[in-house]
Scaffold this motif. Structure first.
Motif, mmCIF file in Angstrom:
data_model
loop_
_atom_site.group_PDB
_atom_site.id
_atom_site.type_symbol
_atom_site.label_atom_id
_atom_site.label_comp_id
_atom_site.label_asym_id
_atom_site.label_seq_id
_atom_site.Cartn_x
_atom_site.Cartn_y
_atom_site.Cartn_z
ATOM 1 N N CYS A 626 35.305 36.264 29.862
ATOM 2 C CA CYS A 626 35.333 37.707 29.624
ATOM 3 C C CYS A 626 34.990 38.458 30.901
ATOM 4 C CB CYS A 626 34.336 38.088 28.530
ATOM 5 S SG CYS A 626 34.908 37.695 26.884
ATOM 6 N N ALA A 627 33.952 37.991 31.582
ATOM 7 C CA ALA A 627 33.531 38.682 32.798
ATOM 8 C C ALA A 627 34.633 38.645 33.843
ATOM 9 C CB ALA A 627 32.264 38.036 33.345
ATOM 10 N N ILE A 628 35.183 37.451 34.053
ATOM 11 C CA ILE A 628 36.247 37.337 35.051
ATOM 12 C C ILE A 628 37.460 38.136 34.607
ATOM 13 C CG2 ILE A 628 37.823 35.720 36.160
ATOM 14 C CD1 ILE A 628 35.509 33.674 36.025
ATOM 15 N N GLY A 629 37.724 38.053 33.301
ATOM 16 C CA GLY A 629 38.855 38.813 32.771
ATOM 17 C C GLY A 629 38.661 40.301 32.996
ATOM 18 N N ALA A 630 37.449 40.761 32.742
ATOM 19 C CA ALA A 630 37.176 42.189 32.952
ATOM 20 C C ALA A 630 37.414 42.542 34.409
ATOM 21 C CB ALA A 630 35.745 42.512 32.549
ATOM 22 N N ALA A 631 36.966 41.653 35.282
ATOM 23 C CA ALA A 631 37.165 41.909 36.703
ATOM 24 C C ALA A 631 38.655 41.937 37.037
ATOM 25 C CB ALA A 631 36.458 40.842 37.530
ATOM 26 N N TYR A 633 41.201 42.602 34.935
ATOM 27 C CA TYR A 633 41.973 43.659 34.286
ATOM 28 C C TYR A 633 41.538 45.067 34.675
ATOM 29 C CZ TYR A 633 44.482 40.532 31.136
ATOM 30 O OH TYR A 633 45.316 39.590 30.624
ATOM 31 N N ALA A 634 40.375 45.186 35.287
ATOM 32 C CA ALA A 634 39.823 46.536 35.473
ATOM 33 C C ALA A 634 40.796 47.467 36.166
ATOM 34 C CB ALA A 634 38.526 46.455 36.267
ATOM 35 N N ALA A 641 40.011 45.590 30.082
ATOM 36 C CA ALA A 641 38.751 45.361 30.787
ATOM 37 C C ALA A 641 37.573 45.784 29.921
ATOM 38 C CB ALA A 641 38.744 46.130 32.098
ATOM 39 N N LEU A 644 37.040 43.307 27.193
ATOM 40 C CA LEU A 644 36.428 42.078 27.703
ATOM 41 C C LEU A 644 34.966 42.307 28.065
ATOM 42 C CD1 LEU A 644 39.493 40.870 29.694
ATOM 43 C CD2 LEU A 644 38.386 39.639 27.834
ATOM 44 N N LEU B 19 33.910 43.615 41.447
ATOM 45 C CA LEU B 19 34.413 44.909 40.974
ATOM 46 C C LEU B 19 33.751 46.065 41.721
ATOM 47 C CD1 LEU B 19 34.730 44.500 37.131
ATOM 48 C CD2 LEU B 19 36.534 44.925 38.768
ATOM 49 N N LEU E 29 41.774 37.979 26.120
ATOM 50 C CA LEU E 29 42.197 37.787 27.512
ATOM 51 C C LEU E 29 43.698 37.910 27.671
ATOM 52 C CD1 LEU E 29 39.887 34.884 28.610
ATOM 53 C CD2 LEU E 29 40.215 36.999 29.874
#
Ligand code: NA
Ligand code: NA
Lengths: 968, 113, 162, 544, 93, 141
Positions: A626-631, A633-634, A641, A644, B19, E29
């Motif tokens: 989730c964290a990587i995904g958020a990063a 997709y942001a 993002a 996630l 980020l 995801l």
């Protein structure tokens, strides 16, 4: 000693000018009579007081006056008057008095003259401070003040660009020098162990033999040489001629520029007599002497000529001081006096000419003697003194100078050459004096002058008369007139080493006299040869050969380059205005800072970790994804993002719950929900698609940058993880937590130790924390009131436009039916949940002290209940039904929490001391009635208020948008 | 167990920092949120991990050392709330900035074409 | 009376909720529960929701049993579909049902039931026509669905709320 | 300390808190009442601050006296609960904050409070945060007050909104949020090895830490230090500072003059406590980095001073210089250097505050963009050697300009460290101490001296340039309309600097005592940890 | 014996739930559409609730139930808000 | 595992069965969410967990705590009620939102797809469209 009457008088002498300065500042702007009166009286009183000291001075007493100021720093306010200081004080006050009289007539009635007199008196005070300082730091203090007042006086006509630039240059050069002097004096103080002048003056051997002697000497000389306009710092003085002539006469001939030589003479006993002193001071003095005299010949401006002449004469004094012999010192001090008299009178004469004729250009001025014979005569006397003509004071000190140059002081080429250079410079001096006299006063009377010249008012000429007379009297009967004063001055410098010397016009036909004669003849010859050339000079007053090298230009360009262009490029190179590099630096610095102690001392990261339940592993695989995904997709998919981020939040929440932190799990979850809604509210106002800048493109540079950031992020994350890992596997230290666990129930009446910590043990944190929340809410509210959405965000969202269009297009439907249908069912449920969530909030609140929950959780829950209604019905719908005054909630919450804390004062206990007991209320179980509960109520109230305020303020922006949407 | 939490802290922190170094305000706010998760977990971990030992006093003769450390929990709680407040603030500032500059770049730079 | 004590059923429900939350039946909590219920009802009334009146309590029981039964049944059915994805093709799709019920609460209950039941999804209700669009996972027999919904749930719900 | 004076320790936090809360309750339109509340609160703070300084400075044997006085919040024993600690240093900082706050507040009455909403509440919360940060003796509580202070500063920095403020605010917030994360990491790491949050207790434990704990403790302290250095604006962590400060409105910028000092204060406090001579193997941990960083900051700041195109930038850059000076001084760390540094701290805060307030008045009525133009013209102007003299009649200076000019010159002197005002004394005290540092004068001392002198020079050059531009600009200059309540606070602050000069002896004496106490943290530690407490027990009795 | 049975049952259930959560995360995801991601999040909330309940059984602690209750009552708000944004482009109109 | 020691075997087995059953149902639902082709199909899947799945686990909990007698099993009921009431809400909102999105993209998968011509909305067709699992589009009336 400290409180003797004479000491008080010393203080009075020093303070008078400053008081006068303030008084003058409040005089009517254009009242030159009163201004001059005030200044004149002050100067006169100062003269009289100073004169009153002479008996004591001539008895070789030193008068001191000390005020304890900052004893810890060895800095006392000490005034000290000896013969040398007395001589200078007389010069400062005496010439000051004459210049005041002169200025009364010189300054135009339209000039805002009270400012002038205010600055003038201020300068006088500062200069007196320099000469009377008995503490070397105090000396530096007044030293800088003279620079400051000089700046203000030069720039008196600040509408004139030359005045501004001249003032600035003078300030910069002398200011730099002053700072160096300051440092040098601190070094001296460090060597001696005291800043007291008396002590310093008696520590010559210690200073000269100290390792720091050379740096101290250099620094002090930088101060002195800049102030006295010595080569290579001489260039500021001609620029300073943009000042009104009284200023030039006072500061730039008689007093301020003398401060440099004053300083060198003052410290002569402790600094002089070494090779370093001789070579530095001697070179500077000789160069200045020659260059000043040479350039002076070619000046077309009367004041310019006098300025370079001043430079040259100061060089002469400096050169004399460099010799290190007592007789040279006598000559130097004598010349200081002589130069002050003739140069001040010359400046004033030049000013009169300028004033009456309207120009100072020697080429234009001719035959002035026909218009103003008295002034011309006076000026000629002074010029002759300047040229070193016998029977005038200048001759005497020049003879002494020649005598000294012949002697060998330090065997070296420099020493060998001085007599020749001295004659040469003297010749030049004769030449420019001749030019001054001949070029201005003789020849065919000029007719094309701006004004028709005539004699000035008598009192304007009076100071010149006095000074010219002095030149004469001293020049003829020196032993009777000046010797007592001179000897007193010399004695206070040299003490028992004071040499015997005779002051007389005629010492027989000796070598110096021959040198004088040679110089005189050479000078006349020089003037005659150059006359044609000088008259032909058209626009420039550039001296041949070296005149092209303009110190001023070099300095200007250097200043612009160093203090502007260079500074700007260095500044922009070593700083950044962008956020990303700043954050990158911050992360890197933090990583390095954390790594350094480990690097130095080592840390064992290899430890066995207890395992193991597969579930947390799986959970954090999810969380990590989730964290990587958020990063990931942001940028390309904000919604994803955010979703996630929510996923990572849930996993965190479960982790808290798992590892025995139910309160954290609660709060994390609630905050999670509110944050999601919040960011969604904000998402509306961001550009639809992430705009791509070229710099973010796909090129190699971009890839390298991305890789770099990934490495930085990876290292930081790895570091934090490693440290966490190490700590988690260590045996915990004996912690203050034991205390909390032990006392929570017995002394604070709560079983939920976390909550008791929040409202009791560390209630003060909580008070601060809710304040933060409140402040943020206020800020958010304030910002949103001024919110200007980007134009493209102003429209209603695309979805709504389509749905409205759809409703319009369908028969039997009205605009907005879609949303009504859409929310029909959910809103019913949401409304039904409203009371249920309120009950939950009350529940969480009431039990917080013993079980997970508390004011925060309850407050957030309550806020969610409100938000839900806004979601269900929209802003208008809710606000016609519920009237929430979040600001009040916040205020009341804060006050309640504070007052609960303060209630302890009533019982004489510190703030936030809680009171609790188990109260057996009828029908209720044993209820712990802790005052902390009231505190928690305050927390609750604030959290509700702040959260609702933030979210609602944001939600209201849609209304604004729809309003403005309708307008268009 | 500890390794897992350490991993979690590391991955949250790395993603967050990555980020944080991006040029878009939205990326930054997500990054800040992730970092605050990481930091909260880190603080929590500083009290060591214990399962089924909530610091909520139970009756009976359970020793003090049985309970999980309550202090880091209280600190994290404070940090969570402050973190929430700051997220809200940053969000609004970022919206205001976007309103003024017309772009969502952190430096308010207009896009160069 | 209704202004002061607007939704007695809701108050009662909230009181029960309070007691359940506190896991206590002490008199003190009952009093507190009443108080909370009272406050909650006032808060609810402040929202000015559509009038809520339950007319047939017995029908609720019937409905609950029916819902429970359907839920179990469709859970099994859907689970089978998921576990054996290669079973002979089932057809999913949208279908429209015209509803007669107008009561908001009834509709809400129906939506909740249908959404909760695996296999049916409440998609869109057009208030102007009364057409309900639903999505059905296994659309083998459209009529059965209509029967279950119209004659089962809708009828019962109309009994309860209208 | 006894009786009511003891409770006064917390007053600097509670008074503004209550004032802020009250102005939230007051109706939004009633700004006069809000202003009055704020004024009363700030005046009270000045009074309280004065009493606290007197109390902290009173001899040990007097009635309410002692070097350190500890306030046990919630009446929990010092190691466990949160404590406020009043010593000379914190008392002085509180008084300084109140005085600066009063000046800024009065100034804001002229008009600034009205350019946005909730100015007074935010302002009071700002004071609360500052005072809390100065008074607290607990590491995590320090974090909380940092956040209070920062949150309020975010609001105030963007008070009045507008593109430059918001843009600067965005950077300011982002960086400080990142720094706050570091703060938390540091605090919790320190807790994890020491099991304590009380500063005195921590300091007590440092010397006896076993090696591994020591490493972790130092890691925590380093990370914490970075967070503070961001606040203090150390190069290369302080690029946010000039932009934020110069974008903020005048009274806010003036108030911000103290914000960087908080970072400095905390470093001073914590490093002296935890890494003093008595810290065993950790003694003087990181001091060389502070020294180097501080010197780099001075150099950078001085360059920025020269490079600044307008006055606000100049003032902000001068704040960077003062931060660097203080950090380097802390890095040196002897009693004398600390004394000088403290004096410098107070002096530079007041003068920077005054300058920020003044700039707005000076710039008032000048055309926007005039500065840039003027600077460019100056830099690229052709040689003006041949310009003819204008007529020799001066331009009268209107009273307003004269007063502004005097204030400006005073500020310039203060900032450049030129005599006769306190800036000079500060530089002198520092230089003297630096040279008395050790038997032999080291390269460090020379470099420090050079930097101090050169930074003063840079300030002199830049201030002259800016002042000439502002006051002697012949075109486009209108006499600004300045209210008395705008100029009075500036003069008040300058007057304070003057008082600090004239009464330099007693001020330095006080600061010397302060610095000595800082260098001997043992007293602080025992005083805090052994504070007696009485807690009402279950039945209201007192248990010990 | 009983202890073991319950222990292993709970662990087994937790593993199953964790697997379910993996799938939820997969949808979050990889979508493919925004609605799938929201659905995934909703599923994650649900499974988290269940996971907390299993903890509750395992540690006989009521706090997990309370946490589950809070999710049950409030967890839907976040996903509802997300869904509403998909539909209307705004959370609160 | 405080309290679990004195639980009778039958109760333990029952609890275990319910717990595992609930979790298994939830997993099944999740698998459905993974494997099904269209969003509307996938939206059905999680309801397995939200109804019987959580129901089973709550039942296990009720059994367990009722038998051990550590606490009254009333929270479970509250949870059940609220899960039932709240979980449909996001699903309702989501499915309708998906419909809108598909419609406005002119997707043939959903009925009532629209197209936007010159700013006005046109319906593509008002027919319900049925999709078989084999992705064959069968038109119905
Ligand atoms: Na001539
Ligand atoms: Na369903």
């Amino acid at each position: 000693m400290a409180f003797s009457l004479s000491g008080i008088f010393l203080l009075v002498i020093l303070c008078l000018p400053f008081v006068g300065s303030v008084v003058a500042a409040f005089l009517p702007t254009y009242d030159r009579d009163r201004g001059a009166l005030v200044a004149g009286i002050i100067a006169l009183v100062a003269i009289l007081l100073t004169l009153g000291f002479f008996p004591e001075i001539s008895a070789r007493n030193v008068i001191t006056y000390t005020l304890i100021w900052i004893p810890e720093l060895g800095l006392n306010f000490t005034l000290r008057m000896d013969g040398f200081a007395w001589m200078f004080a007389m010069m400062v006050t005496g010439i000051g008095f004459l210049v005041v009289i002169y200025a009364r007539y010189y300054m135009s009635p339209e000039d805002p003259v009270s400012r002038f007199f205010s600055f003038f008196l201020g300068f006088m005070g500062a200069m007196l401070g320099v000469v009377l300082s008995g503490n070397i730091i105090q000396l530096a203090l007044f030293w800088e003040l003279t620079s400051l007042f000089s700046f203000l006086l030069i720039s008196y006509w600040y509408h004139n660009a030359n005045a501004r630039e001249g003032a600035r240059m003078a300030l910069t050069v002398t200011g730099i020098g002053g700072l160096c002097l300051f440092a040098g004096l601190i070094l001296i103080g460090h060597i001696v162990g005291s800043y007291d002048l008396e002590t310093v003056l008696s520590s010559g051997d210690m200073i000269r033999s100290h390792a720091l002697y050379l740096p101290a000497l250099c620094l002090i000389l930088l101060g002195a040489l800049t102030k006295s306009a010595q080569f290579p710092f001489h260039f500021w003085l001609p620029q300073a001629m943009a000042a009104p002539t009284p200023v030039s006469a006072y500061l730039h001939s008689a007093t301020m520029v003398k401060a440099g030589v004053f300083l060198m003479a003052r410290f002569w006993p402790v600094l002089a007599g070494t090779d370093a002193w001789f070579f530095i001071v001697g070179t500077a003095g000789l160069a200045t002497l020659l260059i000043g005299a040479y350039i002076a010949i070619f000046q077309n401006d009367l004041k310019g000529l006098l300025a370079y002449s001043t430079i040259s004469h100061l060089g002469l004094i400096t050169l004399l001081l460099s010799f290190g012999s007592p007789l040279a010192l006598v000559a130097a001090v004598f010349h200081i006096l002589n130069h002050a008299t003739f140069k001040a009178s010359l400046f004033m004469a030049a000013g009169i000419i300028d004033h009456e004729a309207g120009t100072r250009d020697i080429r234009k001025l001719n035959g002035i003697i026909h218009y103003m014979p008295i002034t011309a005569t006076l000026a000629m006397i002074a010029s002759a003194a300047m040229a070193g003509v016998p029977l005038l004071n200048g001759f005497l000190s020049k003879e002494m100078f020649f005598a000294e140059t012949i002697l060998t002081h330090r065997a070296s080429a420099l020493d060998q050459l001085t007599p020749y250079f001295a004659v040469l410079a003297s010749a030049c001096s004769v030449a420019y004096s001749l030019r001054f006299i001949h070029g201005t006063f003789f020849g065919k009377p000029a007719t094309d002058l701006p004004k028709v010249p005539h004699e000035p008012p008598h009192w304007m000429r009076f100071p010149v008369e006095i000074l010219a007379l002095t030149c004469f009297v001293v020049g003829i009967i020196p032993a009777l007139t000046i010797k007592p004063f001179l000897t007193a001055a010399i004695y206070s410098i040299l003490g028992v080493n004071t040499p015997a010397y005779s002051l007389a016009v005629w010492h027989g036909l000796n070598f110096p006299l021959i040198m004088s004669i040679v110089a005189f003849l050479m000078g006349c010859l020089l003037y005659i040869c150059l006359r044609g050339y000088l008259d032909r000079q058209k626009d420039s007053d550039v001296a041949p050969i070296i005149g092209r090298i303009k110190g001023r230009r070099i300095f200007d360009e250097m200043m612009v380059a160093l203090s502007w262009r260079w500074a700007r490029s260095v500044d922009s190179f070593f700083s950044t205005k962008s956020l990303q590099p700043q954050l990158r630096l911050l992360v890197c610095v933090a990583v390095v800072a954390a790594f350094l102690p480990i690097w130095g001392q080592g840390l064992d990261f290899v430890r066995p970790s207890a395992l193991v339940n597969p579930v947390p592993i799986v959970l954090w695989l999810i969380g990590g994804c989730c964290a990587i995904g958020a990063a990931y997709y942001a940028k390309i998919h904000r919604m994803a993002a955010l979703i996630l981020l929510g996923g990572a939040g849930i996993i965190t929440c479960i982790t808290f719950a798992w590892f025995s932190a139910p309160d954290l799990a609660f709060t994390q979850l609630l905050v999670e929900i509110v944050t999601t809604v919040l960011i969604l509210l904000g998402l509306r106002w961001l550009p639809k698609k992430a705009q791509q800048t070229r710099s973010e493109g796909r090129g190699l540079v971009a890839r390298v940058k991305n890789t770099r950031d990934i490495i930085i992020a990876g290292v930081a994350g790895f570091g934090l993880a490693s440290i966490a890992y190490v700590v988690m596997l260590r045996v915990p230290p004996e912690s203050i937590s034991q205390f909390f666990l032990e006392k929570s129930y017995t002394e604070a009446g709560g079983k939920n130790v976390v909550n008791v910590l929040l409202v009791d043990f560390r209630g003060f944190d909580t008070l601060g924390e809710i304040t933060v929340l409140g402040i943020v809410a206020l800020t958010v509210y304030a910002l949103l009131r001024r919110f200007r959405p980007a134009p493209e965000s102003l429209d209603v969202p695309e979805q709504q436009r389509i749905q409205n269009a759809f409703d319009d297009a369908q028969p039997g439907r009205q605009k907005g039916d879609t949303v009504i249908d859409y929310l029909r069912i959910p809103s019913i449920v949401m409304q039904l949940m409203f009371p249920a969530i309120i009950v939950l909030a009350v529940f969480l609140f009431m039990r917080g002290h013993d079980q997970p929950g508390g004011g925060f959780a309850a407050g957030l829950t309550m806020a969610i209940a409100f938000i839900l209604q806004y979601m269900a019905g929209g802003t208008r719908w809710v606000e016609t039904r519920l009237r929430i005054l979040p600001m009040r909630w916040m205020g009341i919450g804060l006050l309640l929490a504070t007052c609960t804390g303060a209630a302890a004062w009533l019982f004489g206990r510190p703030f936030l001391t809680t009171y609790f007991s188990y109260v057996d209320l009828p029908f209720l179980d044993k209820v712990p009635a802790a005052s902390a509960l009231l505190f928690d109520l305050g927390v609750y109230s604030l959290v509700v208020g702040a959260t609702v305020l933030i979210l609602i303020a944001l939600a209201h922006q849609s209304l604004r948008a729809s309003r403005s949407g309708k307008d268009t | 167990m500890e390794a897992v939490i350490a991993f979690a802290i590391g991955i949250l922190c790395s993603s967050g920092i990555w980020l944080l170094l991006r040029p878009r305000t939205f990326e930054v706010i997500i990054g800040l949120s992730l970092i605050s998760y990481a930091v909260n977990l880190f603080m929590f971990a500083m009290g060591r991990l214990k399962v089924g030992a909530e610091p909520i006093l139970r009756s009976g003769s359970i020793g003090i050392s049985w309970y999980a450390d309550p202090l880091p929990q209280a600190l994290v709680l404070t940090a969570i709330v402050i973190g929430f407040a700051m997220t809200a603030l940053f969000l609004v500032v970022m919206l205001a900035s976007r309103g003024f500059s017309g772009t969502d770049h952190v430096d308010g730079k207009k896009e160069e074409d | 009376m209704r202004r002061i004590f607007p939704h007695p059923f809701l108050s009662l429900f909230l009181m029960v909720l309070w007691l359940f939350l506190n896991q206590s039946l002490s008199l003190g909590h009952v009093i507190l529960g009443l108080l909370v219920g009272f406050i909650g009802a006032i808060a609810f009334a402040a929202l000015r929701p559509p009038e809520l009146r339950i007319r047939n309590l017995r029908a609720i029981g019937t409905l609950l049993v029916m819902v429970l039964r359907d839920i179990v049944r469709s859970n099994i059915a859907v689970a089978k579909l998921i576990v054996r994805p290669n079973a002979p093709g089932y057809i999913s799709g949208f279908m429209t049902i015209k509803l007669d019920m107008k009561n908001q609460y009834g509709l809400a209950a129906l939506a909740t039931i249908m959404t909760s039941t695996p296999g049916t999804l409440w998609v869109n209700f057009d208030s102007s026509t009364g057409n309900l669009l639903i999505h059905v996972l296994d659309l083998v027999d459209e009529e059965t669905w209509i029967k279950t919904i119209k004659h089962g749930y809708e009828r019962l719900l109309m009994e309860i709320f209208e | 300390m006894a009786g009511w004076v003891h409770h006064l320790i917390i007053a600097p936090i509670i008074i503004p808190l209550v004032a802020g809360a009250l102005s939230l309750i007051v109706d939004g339109a009633n700004r006069k009442l809000k202003g009055a509340i704020s004024l009363v609160s700030t005046l009270l703070l000045v009074v309280v601050g004065t009493i606290l300084v007197a109390a902290a400075d009173a001899p040990v044997d007097e009635k309410w006296s002692g070097f350190v006085s500890t306030y046990l919040l919630g009446d929990w024993p010092a190691r466990f609960g949160i404590v406020l600690v009043l010593d000379r240093l914190s008392a002085m900082m509180v008084l300084m904050t109140s005085l600066l706050g009063l000046a800024a507040l009065i100034y804001s009455f002229a008009r600034w409070y009205s350019v946005g909403i909730n100015f007074f509440a935010l302002f009071q919360f700002q004071l609360m945060g500052l005072n809390g940060a100065f008074l607290t003796g607990d590491l995590f509580n320090l974090f909380v007050f940092f956040e209070v202070m920062l949150a309020a500063s975010y609001g105030l920095a963007m008070h009045g909104s507008g593109a430059p403020r918001v843009k600067a605010g965005l950077h300011y917030i982002a960086i400080n949020l990142a720094a706050s994360s570091l703060f938390l990491v540091g605090v919790s790491l320190i807790y994890s090895v020491t099991g304590s949050l009380n500063m005195a207790d921590l300091a007590n434990k440092v010397a006896s830490l076993e090696p591994e704990s020591r490493v972790l403790f130092e890691v925590g302290a380093s990370v914490l230090g970075v967070a503070f250095l961001v606040k203090a604006g150390m190069w290369p962590l302080g690029f946010w500072l000039p932009k934020t400060y110069s974008a903020a409105c005048a009274p806010v910028a003036a108030m911000f003059a103290i914000m960087t000092k908080v970072g400095v204060y905390v470093i001073l406090r914590l490093w002296m406590l935890a890494f003093g001579a008595g810290a065993g193997e950790s003694a003087y941990f990181g001091s060389s980095w502070l020294l180097i960083g501080g010197m780099l900051t001075i150099g950078f700041g001085a360059t920025a001073v020269l490079a600044s195109q307008d006055l606000t930038r100049l003032a902000s850059a001068s704040i960077v210089v003062s931060s660097g000076t203080l950090l380097a001084a802390i890095g040196l760390g002897t009693v004398d250097v600390t004394t000088g540094a403290l004096y410098y701290l107070v002096s530079s805060t007041f003068s920077a505050g005054a300058l920020f307030l003044l700039i707005e008045l000076v710039e008032r009525g000048r055309e926007a963009g005039a500065d840039v133009l003027a600077v460019t013209m100056e830099a690229f102007a052709e040689d003006d050697d041949d310009k003819v003299f204008d007529d020799d009649i001066g331009v009268a200076t209107p009273g307003t300009i004269a007063v502004l000019g005097i204030c400006f010159i005073s500020c310039a002197l203060l900032i450049a460290g030129l005599p006769p005002l306190s800036g000079f004394i500060a530089k002198f005290a520092l230089l003297k101490a630096v040279f008395s540092y050790g038997a032999v004068i080291t390269t460090v001392s020379w470099v420090f001296m050079a930097l101090l002198i050169l930074s003063g020079l840079a300030a002199l050059i830049a201030m002259t340039r800016a002042g000439m531009r502002s006051f002697w600009a012949t075109v486009g200059r209108q006499v600004p309309h300045v209210k008395v309540i705008e100029i009075m606070p500036i003069m008040g602050l300058l007057f304070l600097c003057l008082v600090m000069t004239i009464r330099g002896g007693s001020v330095i004496g006080y600061l010397h005592e302060t610095a000595s106490a800082l260098n001997l943290p043992k007293t602080y530690i025992t005083d805090v940890l052994e504070t007696p407490y009485g807690k009402p027990g279950k039945d209201g009795g007192v248990t010990q | 014996m009983s202890v073991l049975i319950i222990f292993w049952a709970v662990v087994g259930a937790q593993v199953l739930l964790a697997c379910a959560m993996v799938i939820g995360a997969y949808r979050m995801l990889f979508g493919p559409k925004a609605q799938d991601r929201v659905l995934g999040l909703d599923n994650l909330y649900l499974n988290a609730t269940m996971l907390l309940l299993t903890f509750g059984i395992r540690y006989s602690s009521t706090h997990y139930f309370e946490a589950a209750l809070v999710i049950a009552m409030l967890g839907f708000v976040a996903t509802a808000a997300l869904a509403k944004v998909l539909m209307r482009g705004e959370v609160i109109e | 595992m405080i309290g679990a020691t004195d639980i009778p075997l039958w109760a333990a087995i029952l609890t275990a069965v319910f717990v595992l059953g609930g979790a298994a149902l939830s997993l099944t639902g999740a698998v459905g969410m993974l494997t099904m082709k269209s969003f509307y199909q996938r939206a059905h899947a999680p309801t397995l967990g939200s109804t019987l799945g959580i129901g089973f686990i709550l039942m296990a909990s009720i059994i367990f705590f009722s038998v051990t007698g550590t606490r009254p099993a009333v929270h479970e009921i509250v949870i059940a009620v609220f899960i039932t009431v709240t979980t449909p809400v996001p699903l309702l909102l989501l499915v309708r939102a998906a419909l809108h999105r598909d419609r406005s993209q002119g997707s043939p998968e959903v009925p009532g797809a629209i197209t936007i011509v010159n700013g006005t909305v046109r319906l593509i067709g008002d027919k319900a469209i049925v999709i078989s699992q084999e992705d064959k589009v069968i038109e119905k009336d």
